[in-house]
Design a protein around this motif. Structure first.
Motif, mmCIF file in Angstrom:
data_model
loop_
_atom_site.group_PDB
_atom_site.id
_atom_site.type_symbol
_atom_site.label_atom_id
_atom_site.label_comp_id
_atom_site.label_asym_id
_atom_site.label_seq_id
_atom_site.Cartn_x
_atom_site.Cartn_y
_atom_site.Cartn_z
ATOM 1 N N THR A 66 -94.626 80.625 35.272
ATOM 2 C CA THR A 66 -94.272 78.728 35.295
ATOM 3 C C THR A 66 -94.630 79.074 34.004
ATOM 4 N N ILE A 67 -95.169 79.766 33.305
ATOM 5 C CA ILE A 67 -95.053 79.119 32.040
ATOM 6 C C ILE A 67 -94.417 79.732 30.930
ATOM 7 N N SER A 68 -94.014 80.793 30.761
ATOM 8 C CA SER A 68 -92.928 81.633 30.476
ATOM 9 C C SER A 68 -91.430 81.628 30.529
ATOM 10 N N LYS A 69 -90.686 81.142 31.521
ATOM 11 C CA LYS A 69 -89.388 80.726 32.184
ATOM 12 C C LYS A 69 -89.917 79.274 32.077
ATOM 13 N N GLY A 70 -90.933 78.518 33.079
ATOM 14 C CA GLY A 70 -90.358 77.097 33.429
ATOM 15 C C GLY A 70 -90.149 76.137 32.353
ATOM 16 N N LEU A 71 -91.616 76.018 32.369
ATOM 17 C CA LEU A 71 -92.366 75.106 31.467
ATOM 18 C C LEU A 71 -91.248 74.337 29.952
ATOM 19 N N VAL A 72 -90.890 75.545 28.804
ATOM 20 C CA VAL A 72 -90.274 74.880 27.804
ATOM 21 C C VAL A 72 -88.813 76.086 28.419
ATOM 22 N N ASP A 73 -88.252 75.713 27.100
ATOM 23 C CA ASP A 73 -87.208 76.076 26.508
ATOM 24 C C ASP A 73 -87.127 77.609 25.562
ATOM 25 N N GLU A 74 -86.917 78.341 26.090
ATOM 26 C CA GLU A 74 -87.734 80.028 25.936
ATOM 27 C C GLU A 74 -86.409 80.193 24.394
ATOM 28 N N GLY A 124 -86.182 67.309 24.083
ATOM 29 C CA GLY A 124 -85.203 68.266 24.945
ATOM 30 C C GLY A 124 -85.839 69.457 25.856
ATOM 31 N N ALA A 125 -86.471 70.195 24.933
ATOM 32 C CA ALA A 125 -87.297 71.512 25.297
ATOM 33 C C ALA A 125 -87.791 72.039 25.963
ATOM 34 N N VAL A 126 -88.993 70.573 26.237
ATOM 35 C CA VAL A 126 -89.777 70.402 27.191
ATOM 36 C C VAL A 126 -89.141 70.326 28.604
ATOM 37 N N HIS A 127 -89.460 71.202 29.749
ATOM 38 C CA HIS A 127 -88.582 71.445 31.255
ATOM 39 C C HIS A 127 -89.428 69.901 31.742
ATOM 40 N N GLY A 128 -89.628 68.054 31.135
ATOM 41 C CA GLY A 128 -89.890 67.686 31.644
ATOM 42 C C GLY A 128 -89.794 67.652 33.551
ATOM 43 N N ASP A 129 -88.987 67.964 34.666
ATOM 44 C CA ASP A 129 -89.111 68.665 36.404
ATOM 45 C C ASP A 129 -90.267 69.319 36.051
ATOM 46 N N VAL A 130 -90.123 70.376 35.879
ATOM 47 C CA VAL A 130 -91.493 70.998 35.795
ATOM 48 C C VAL A 130 -92.933 71.079 34.960
ATOM 49 N N LEU A 131 -92.873 69.837 34.123
ATOM 50 C CA LEU A 131 -94.104 69.298 34.109
ATOM 51 C C LEU A 131 -94.354 68.180 34.817
ATOM 52 N N VAL A 132 -93.602 67.616 36.038
ATOM 53 C CA VAL A 132 -94.304 66.918 36.456
ATOM 54 C C VAL A 132 -95.037 67.607 37.984
ATOM 55 N N THR A 133 -93.657 68.302 38.334
ATOM 56 C CA THR A 133 -94.130 68.649 39.620
ATOM 57 C C THR A 133 -95.150 70.029 39.868
ATOM 58 N N LYS A 134 -94.739 70.620 39.198
ATOM 59 C CA LYS A 134 -96.344 71.945 38.220
ATOM 60 C C LYS A 134 -97.284 71.945 37.872
ATOM 61 N N VAL A 135 -97.251 71.206 37.152
ATOM 62 C CA VAL A 135 -98.393 70.774 36.322
ATOM 63 C C VAL A 135 -99.361 69.274 36.777
ATOM 64 N N LEU A 136 -98.775 68.277 36.160
ATOM 65 C CA LEU A 136 -99.502 67.015 36.217
ATOM 66 C C LEU A 136 -100.047 66.395 37.765
ATOM 67 N N ILE A 137 -98.369 67.031 38.391
ATOM 68 C CA ILE A 137 -98.778 66.165 40.632
ATOM 69 C C ILE A 137 -100.052 67.465 40.814
ATOM 70 N N PRO A 138 -99.890 69.101 40.677
ATOM 71 C CA PRO A 138 -101.293 69.453 40.409
ATOM 72 C C PRO A 138 -102.540 68.776 39.985
ATOM 73 N N ALA A 139 -102.782 68.607 38.534
ATOM 74 C CA ALA A 139 -103.768 67.376 38.299
ATOM 75 C C ALA A 139 -104.573 66.490 39.132
ATOM 76 N N ILE A 140 -103.283 65.794 39.390
ATOM 77 C CA ILE A 140 -104.297 64.748 40.794
ATOM 78 C C ILE A 140 -104.867 64.929 41.779
ATOM 79 N N ALA A 141 -103.216 65.587 42.455
ATOM 80 C CA ALA A 141 -104.000 66.389 44.116
ATOM 81 C C ALA A 141 -105.374 66.578 44.001
ATOM 82 N N ALA A 142 -105.497 67.991 43.238
ATOM 83 C CA ALA A 142 -106.473 69.419 43.184
ATOM 84 C C ALA A 142 -107.207 68.911 43.708
#
Length: 417
Positions: A66-74, A124-142
């Motif tokens: 998730t960190i190496s491939k999903g969050l930002v544009d390599e 644009g190099a930050v993948h906003g959908d990954v940030l929201v679904t795999k970082v921000l939402i878990p941060a609130i839900a966990a």
């Protein structure tokens, strides 16, 4: 082995330094409740946690990907960007450790990476959908999920154990705490150690040392696991004190419920690649366990300071990461300036920490009791005592105000506060 440039070697070393700070910053997640309830001796607890962190690092690579491939544009990342991101994450970890606040090392890392990436390659190099679904939402839900689960589990354990022998019950729950603490440590290794693996892999891709979309090499997994284990063994005693004593007073039943709930949430998220904060999960479960016991209270002033730190983590680390990236953009001398700044700042924070040393000998000392807030006082006033009045002295709820302790005790009960 991969071909290394000097900047790539600096990034790898800095990433392992971050992993080390992550270890001692987050030791409290696994062992604070076990230490505070006396289920394990402090040094033994952190040693066990360190070993299980190392084991957990080998169980999965989903979070690393998730960190190496999903969050930002390599494609838009240079090794200097990773270095700048790590500077922001390390400094935030050290600052929050200094004041004893259990903030998220994971969010510090991701905040630094986001800020440095935006400064280098744009939003644009930050993948906003990954940030929201795999970082921000878990941060609130966990913390919410872990908190509710721990509160219900605590009530269930007290209900089931209400007729059990007090001493035997406590002994059993202490054993359960040790097992659940080991599970949290294992879960921590599967989640947090992988974040450093992901960052190093991203740096290797950016430096052309490995192919894009590669999984972390074995040496990366091993070195990241060892770094976080070493940091865990040294123990983040300041944060252990806050988590174990500063949020609420826990009994073995509550500690077992809190750790089991947090471990379940963390392990489940690791398997699906959610880069959640183990700190958020454990803090939520500790507060839930505090509220789950009759007469149990949460020190909301401490919790409020912790919530503020959580909210500041991503933007603060992002800002430092962006500034560091701006300076590294001036070339080799800029990178050297940032490196010197990181070392000097870390040394200054460590020197400040020596003014009031917290270690395994005094981690359970809380000093002066904090006055109860309005919410805590109200909850303590309306909560009935344990059914049947058969609770032992150590099971009595902590009084809302220290001055009430003597007045509320019966002449036949001896309690040490």
């Amino acid at each position: 082995m991969e071909s290394f440039s000097l900047i790539l070697a600096i990034v790898v070393v800095t990433a392992l330094a971050f992993d080390f700070t992550n270890g001692f910053h987050d030791t409290a997640n696994a062992m604070a409740t076990t230490i505070s309830t006396g289920a394990m001796k402090p040094k033994v607890a952190v040693a066990m946690s360190a070993v299980l962190n190392l084991v957990g690092a080998f169980l999965s690579v989903e979070v690393a990907n998730t960190i190496s491939k999903g969050l930002v544009d390599e494609a838009g990342i240079r090794p200097e960007v990773i270095f700048a991101a790590l500077v922001g994450a390390i400094l935030w970890n050290l600052l929050t450790w200094l004041v004893g606040l259990p903030s998220s090392s994971s969010h510090a890392l991701m905040g630094g990476l986001i800020g440095a990436t935006i400064a280098s390659a744009g939003v644009g190099a930050v993948h906003g959908d990954v940030l929201v679904t795999k970082v921000l939402i878990p941060a609130i839900a966990a913390p919410l999920v872990a908190g509710v689960a721990a509160m219900l589990a605590t009530r269930l354990t007290y209900s089931l154990g209400s007729k059990a022998d007090g001493k035997a019950s406590k002994k059993g729950y202490r054993a359960g705490q040790i097992a659940s603490a080991g599970l949290v440590s294992l879960a921590h290794g599967t989640n947090d150690a992988q974040k450093t693996m992901g960052v190093i892999t991203l740096a290797l891709v950016a430096g052309g040392a490995v192919a894009p979309d590669s999984d972390p090499p074995m040496w990366v997994i091993l070195s990241a696991g060892l770094a976080i284990a070493l940091g865990t063994y040294l123990g983040g005693w300041r944060i252990i004190r806050t988590m174990g004593k500063g949020l609420t007073e826990l009994q073995p039943q509550q500690g077992f419920a809190a750790q089991t709930s947090a471990a379940t949430v963390i392990l489940a998220s690791s398997q699906i690649g959610f880069s959640l904060s183990t700190t958020h999960s454990v803090s939520g479960s500790v507060m839930g366990a505090g509220l789950g016991r009759k007469g149990g209270v949460v020190r909301w002033s401490t919790a409020t300071r912790m919530f503020v730190a959580w909210g500041l983590t991503l933007p603060a680390a992002a800002l430092v990461g962006a500034l560091a990236e701006y300076v590294t953009g001036f070339g080799s001398w800029g990178t050297a300036v940032v490196a010197v700044f990181l070392i000097a700042s870390s040394a200054a924070i460590w020197k400040l920490s020596r003014r009031e040393v917290v270690d395994h000998t005094n981690v359970n000392d809380t000093g002066d009791e904090e006055p109860a807030g309005v919410v805590t006082t109200a909850m303590a006033a309306v909560t009935p005592p344990p059914a049947g009045g058969s609770a032992t002295a150590s099971e009595d709820p902590v009084p809302a105000f220290p001055s009430q302790a003597t007045a509320e005790r019966t002449p036949t009960t001896t309690t040490t506060v």
